[in-house]
Design a protein around this motif. Structure first.
Motif: not given
Length: 448
Positions: A10-12, A375-390, A395-398
């Motif tokens: 999901l890209l927010v 047009g926004a500044c290219a400031d972004l984060v790709v998030w990592d969560l352990p597979e076990v925790a996920l 149903s909802d990545p956010v």
């Protein structure tokens, strides 16, 4: 195209738009396009975000980075705010250019690992000249987006304040150096990496005259204003005894009640005062962990947002919060908001909005930071969560991002540059700097 971030679960983009299987294209430090899987353009470099959440970079609206040299300092861990300050002020009097540079470098690396791409820092302790310059040098060496706030204290213990004389300055020194810093480092251009704001520490550490003069200086140079406000009940007592009014009244009387200002904490303002702050456009940095650890109360964030106030997230000091993770602050804000006002009072999207767009509003940059629209500044984060925790969170990545942690930044991009890659900072000097940080921390704390 310089960089394509693709295949996100999901890209927010912002508070209104989320793209399953999304991608974002970066060129010349800006987002130039976003879209859905199957329509990606080519790019010189491709970054896979497969199976991961991508959000705008988080923005830290209040911090005292140098305090990572005095984390969990034993004599202060169970103190109230005023006792905590008076215990640590003598240690911070030992800060010099090297200590501030090293603490800033390490602190910014920690912020990047927690998904922060922009941070302010409230430097109000000045036992040596030009310490703000050392922080700015660290930010530039890293490529971090940084809002340096030139703090100040002029009212020492001898003048009825809290700090020792060794960390205070005269009003003339403060104003002259504030003007110098703006001229030397403030970049008002779109996409700027470094900006300067003016930030007398608090109602109990500077004079009324300096507050007014600082507001006038900020107006003249069109820079922002920052201070602590309504953080502690002792502040109410101090202002009533010293100025004959409550902290928010004092804030207004000194010329700070404008949309140029954002304040830290704002816990003990009453509803009428919140209404006046909101009408003026004053922003608030919500610092949940620090407030809970010092047990001074918590900001009425729900009410502030109902009034339309810009509300962002702040780590606060590395010796009051003892960490610099915007992800952890965001999760704490989620829990605290629900604990205070009920299960429907705060969602993960609400908090993500505060930590991105809300924080950008506080810093006066809501047009170009806090979202991933073209047009926004290219400031972004790709998030990592352990597979076990996920496991089971399908149903909802956010919501899973804050509920199923701990999450860490897998990739952090600032202005199109990758500064965290596969969970590790891309900072060659970090190992040596950490070694120096430990040496300096022991010196500052008197440990041989």
């Amino acid at each position: 195209m310089d960089l394509l971030v693709r295949d996100a679960e999901l890209l927010v983009v912002d508070g209104e738009r989320e793209i399953p299987g999304g991608w974002a294209v970066i060129e010349a430090g800006r987002i130039v396009d976003v879209g859905r899987a199957g329509t990606e353009p080519g790019a010189r470099r491709i970054l896979s975000a497969a199976g991961r959440l991508v959000t705008p970079g988080l923005i830290n609206t209040h911090h005292h980075i140098h305090q990572n040299l005095t984390r969990s300092y034993a004599p202060a861990v169970n103190a109230s705010l005023f006792d905590w300050l008076t215990t640590l002020y003598p240690l911070w009097a030992a800060l010099d250019d090297e200590a501030v540079y090293v603490s800033a470098y390490v602190g910014m690396a920690e912020l990047l690992l927690g998904g922060c791409t922009t941070s302010s820092d409230h430097r109000y302790v000045h036992p040596r000249p030009r310490l703000v310059d050392a922080e700015i040098r660290a930010a530039r060496d890293i490529g971090f987006r940084f809002h340096a706030t030139r703090g100040s204290m002029t009212r020492s213990v001898e003048d009825g304040g809290l700090p020792p004389r060794s960390v205070t300055q005269t009003e003339d020194e403060v104003l002259a150096d504030s003007e110098r810093l703006i001229k030397a480092h403030h970049d008002p251009a779109p996409g700027a990496l470094v900006r300067v704001a003016l930030a007398p520490c608090s109602p109990f550490s500077v004079t009324r005259e300096l507050m007014r003069a600082t507001a006038e200086l900020a107006e003249r140079y069109d820079v922002r204003l920052h201070t602590h406000l309504a953080e502690d009940r002792d502040e109410d007592t101090y202002c009533l005894e010293t100025y004959g009014c409550r902290p928010v009244e004092y804030f207004e009387d000194t010329g700070w009640m404008s949309d140029r200002s954002w304040v830290a904490h704002c816990i003990h303002a009453n509803d009428a005062e919140l209404g006046r702050l909101a009408a003026a456009g004053v922003g608030v940095a919500h610092c949940p962990s620090s407030n809970m650890l010092i047990a001074g109360g918590t900001a009425p964030v729900r009410r502030m947002r109902e009034l339309g106030m810009p509300v962002g997230i702040g780590c606060d000091g590395s010796a009051s919060t003892d960490h610099a993770s915007l992800w952890l602050e965001a999760r704490t804000a989620l829990l605290l908001g629900r604990h205070r006002n009920g299960p429907a009072a705060m969602s993960a999207r609400d908090v993500l909005g505060m930590a991105t767009h809300g924080s950008a509003r506080c810093l006066g940059r809501d047009g170009e930071l806090g979202h991933l629209r073209p047009g926004a500044c290219a400031d972004l984060v790709v998030w990592d969560l352990p597979e076990v925790a996920l496991a089971g969170a399908v149903s909802d990545p956010v919501e899973a991002w804050l509920r199923c942690g701990p999450a860490r930044a897998w990739t952090t991009v600032v202005g199109g540059r990758i500064l965290v890659d596969r969970g590790e900072p891309t900072l060659p000097a970090l190992t040596d700097t950490l070694r120096e940080h430990r040496r300096i921390a022991r010196r500052v704390q008197g440990i041989v």
